[in-house]
Design an enzyme around this catalytic site. Structure first.
Site, mmCIF file in Angstrom:
data_model
loop_
_atom_site.group_PDB
_atom_site.id
_atom_site.type_symbol
_atom_site.label_atom_id
_atom_site.label_comp_id
_atom_site.label_asym_id
_atom_site.label_seq_id
_atom_site.Cartn_x
_atom_site.Cartn_y
_atom_site.Cartn_z
ATOM 1 N N ASN A 188 0.823 -1.198 0.000
ATOM 2 C CA ASN A 188 0.000 0.000 0.000
ATOM 3 C C ASN A 188 0.863 1.257 0.000
ATOM 4 O O ASN A 188 2.066 1.197 0.286
ATOM 5 C CB ASN A 188 -0.922 -0.002 1.224
ATOM 6 C CG ASN A 188 -2.163 -0.833 1.012
ATOM 7 O OD1 ASN A 188 -2.616 -1.030 -0.113
ATOM 8 N ND2 ASN A 188 -2.706 -1.338 2.099
ATOM 9 N N CYS A 204 -5.345 -8.181 -3.873
ATOM 10 C CA CYS A 204 -5.838 -7.010 -4.604
ATOM 11 C C CYS A 204 -6.435 -7.491 -5.912
ATOM 12 O O CYS A 204 -5.714 -7.978 -6.788
ATOM 13 C CB CYS A 204 -4.720 -6.004 -4.855
ATOM 14 S SG CYS A 204 -5.283 -4.542 -5.753
ATOM 15 N N ASN A 223 -8.037 -5.773 -8.414
ATOM 16 C CA ASN A 223 -7.699 -4.985 -9.600
ATOM 17 C C ASN A 223 -6.273 -5.247 -10.050
ATOM 18 O O ASN A 223 -5.987 -5.334 -11.247
ATOM 19 C CB ASN A 223 -7.900 -3.492 -9.309
ATOM 20 C CG ASN A 223 -9.368 -3.122 -9.204
ATOM 21 O OD1 ASN A 223 -10.211 -3.639 -9.916
ATOM 22 N ND2 ASN A 223 -9.668 -2.221 -8.295
ATOM 23 N N ASN A 232 -10.809 -3.158 5.463
ATOM 24 C CA ASN A 232 -11.298 -2.434 4.300
ATOM 25 C C ASN A 232 -12.773 -2.138 4.503
ATOM 26 O O ASN A 232 -13.544 -3.040 4.875
ATOM 27 C CB ASN A 232 -11.098 -3.266 3.029
ATOM 28 C CG ASN A 232 -9.640 -3.518 2.726
ATOM 29 O OD1 ASN A 232 -8.911 -2.626 2.318
ATOM 30 N ND2 ASN A 232 -9.198 -4.756 2.941
ATOM 31 N N ARG A 270 -7.912 -0.171 3.316
ATOM 32 C CA ARG A 270 -6.944 -0.220 4.410
ATOM 33 C C ARG A 270 -5.560 0.167 3.900
ATOM 34 O O ARG A 270 -5.021 -0.435 2.983
ATOM 35 C CB ARG A 270 -6.941 -1.652 4.968
ATOM 36 C CG ARG A 270 -5.925 -1.943 6.034
ATOM 37 C CD ARG A 270 -5.937 -3.422 6.418
ATOM 38 N NE ARG A 270 -5.696 -4.307 5.283
ATOM 39 C CZ ARG A 270 -5.366 -5.585 5.392
ATOM 40 N NH1 ARG A 270 -5.259 -6.149 6.578
ATOM 41 N NH2 ARG A 270 -5.168 -6.330 4.318
ATOM 42 N N THR A 272 -11.329 -6.626 -4.585
ATOM 43 C CA THR A 272 -11.703 -7.490 -3.464
ATOM 44 C C THR A 272 -12.929 -6.930 -2.735
ATOM 45 O O THR A 272 -13.749 -7.688 -2.224
ATOM 46 C CB THR A 272 -10.537 -7.668 -2.477
ATOM 47 O OG1 THR A 272 -10.106 -6.388 -2.003
ATOM 48 C CG2 THR A 272 -9.374 -8.402 -3.125
ATOM 49 N N GLY A 273 -13.065 -5.593 -2.703
ATOM 50 C CA GLY A 273 -14.255 -4.994 -2.099
ATOM 51 C C GLY A 273 -15.513 -5.357 -2.859
ATOM 52 O O GLY A 273 -16.559 -5.643 -2.262
#
Length: 270
Positions: free
Chosen positions: A65, A74, A76, A182, A201, A211-212
């Protein structure tokens, strides 16, 4: 030592990718990752992605991050890496092994199985993760899901009324979440459509979070807020297609793109 990089993005969620699969890279420190991610004095990105050899998969993907913290997954970035790799592959991550394959203009990623126990997310103590007895101002009774990394999901009637810029960092660092969290805020807009914003996060608000989108779709299915086992998830950067299969796998499909390539002096950011 000049090191090549590839700048990529998935729905505007952008990455600097360092490929150490054939030519090993020196160890990447948290401070160096943060310096490279800095948009004023570094290359600039939402996450730094480091590819390495793996003993259990085709290769390993590490994710840093902008604050230098290393995270497990992740979505994306997985699509971007699929595009860069150019063929189907199994990829080791800290959150588990995933499978990815490029498609026209993007990629399809098997993100693995969701986890729902309070220990696997993790939470600080035992509680129901489907409808959590917790609230932060008007955000209440979320669901918690791990999809390789930890997510809490709030369903609201009007996404635009939620001050996520203010509440996101508070929830992320709440003692209930010992590894931070997150934060997803979602609005159901149709039988199979979801509008979503995510406070990531260690990164803050980003234009998209794969992932969200996965965690939110799974939570919506578990709470019977959408029909069937799939959804179109619209984020500020664009749309992802998410399916939670009968075999308990989460499949994410969406776009990715390469922005540009370059090199940098390793010693400048060491």
């Amino acid at each position: 030592m000049r090191v090549p990089f590839v700048k990529m993005h998935g729905l505007g969620n952008d990455f600097v990718v360092l490929d150490g699969r054939s030519e090993p890279l020196p160890p990447v420190s948290a401070r160096q990752a943060a310096a490279l991610a800095d948009r004023r004095t570094g290359i600039g990105c939402d996450q730094l992605i480091v590819l390495e050899p793996s003993n259990i998969a085709d290769f390993r993907m590490r994710i840093f991050n902008p604050d230098g913290s290393e995270v497990e997954a992740c979505g994306n970035a997985s699509r971007a890496v699929a595009l860069l790799h150019g063929s189907a592959a199994r990829v080791e991550t800290s959150g588990g092994t995933i499978a990815l394959a490029p498609t026209d203009g993007g990629a399809r990623v098997d993100m693995g199985e969701p986890r729902f126990s309070w220990e696997s997310i993790p939470l600080a103590y035992a509680m129901d993760t489907l409808t959590m007895p917790a609230s932060w101002e008007d955000l209440e009774t979320p669901s918690a899901v791990s999809v390789g990394n930890p997510h809490v999901v709030f369903f609201v009637p009007d996404l635009e009324q939620v001050p996520l810029e203010r509440l996101g960092p508070e929830i992320e660092r709440d003692p209930l979440f010992p590894e931070r969290i997150n934060v997803n805020v979602a609005q159901i807009t149709g039988p199979n459509s979801i509008l979503l914003k995510v406070w990531e996060r260690g990164a803050g608000l980003t234009r998209a979070c794969g992932t969200g989108a996965c965690a939110t779709t799974v939570a919506a299915i578990r709470r019977r807020l959408i029909a069937g086992r799939s959804a179109s998830v619209t984020l500020p950067g664009g749309k992802l297609e998410i399916e939670w299969t009968d075999a308990n796998r989460i499949i994410m499909t969406g776009p990715a793109a390469e922005s540009f390539r370059g090199t940098f002096d390793w010693a400048t950011f060491a």
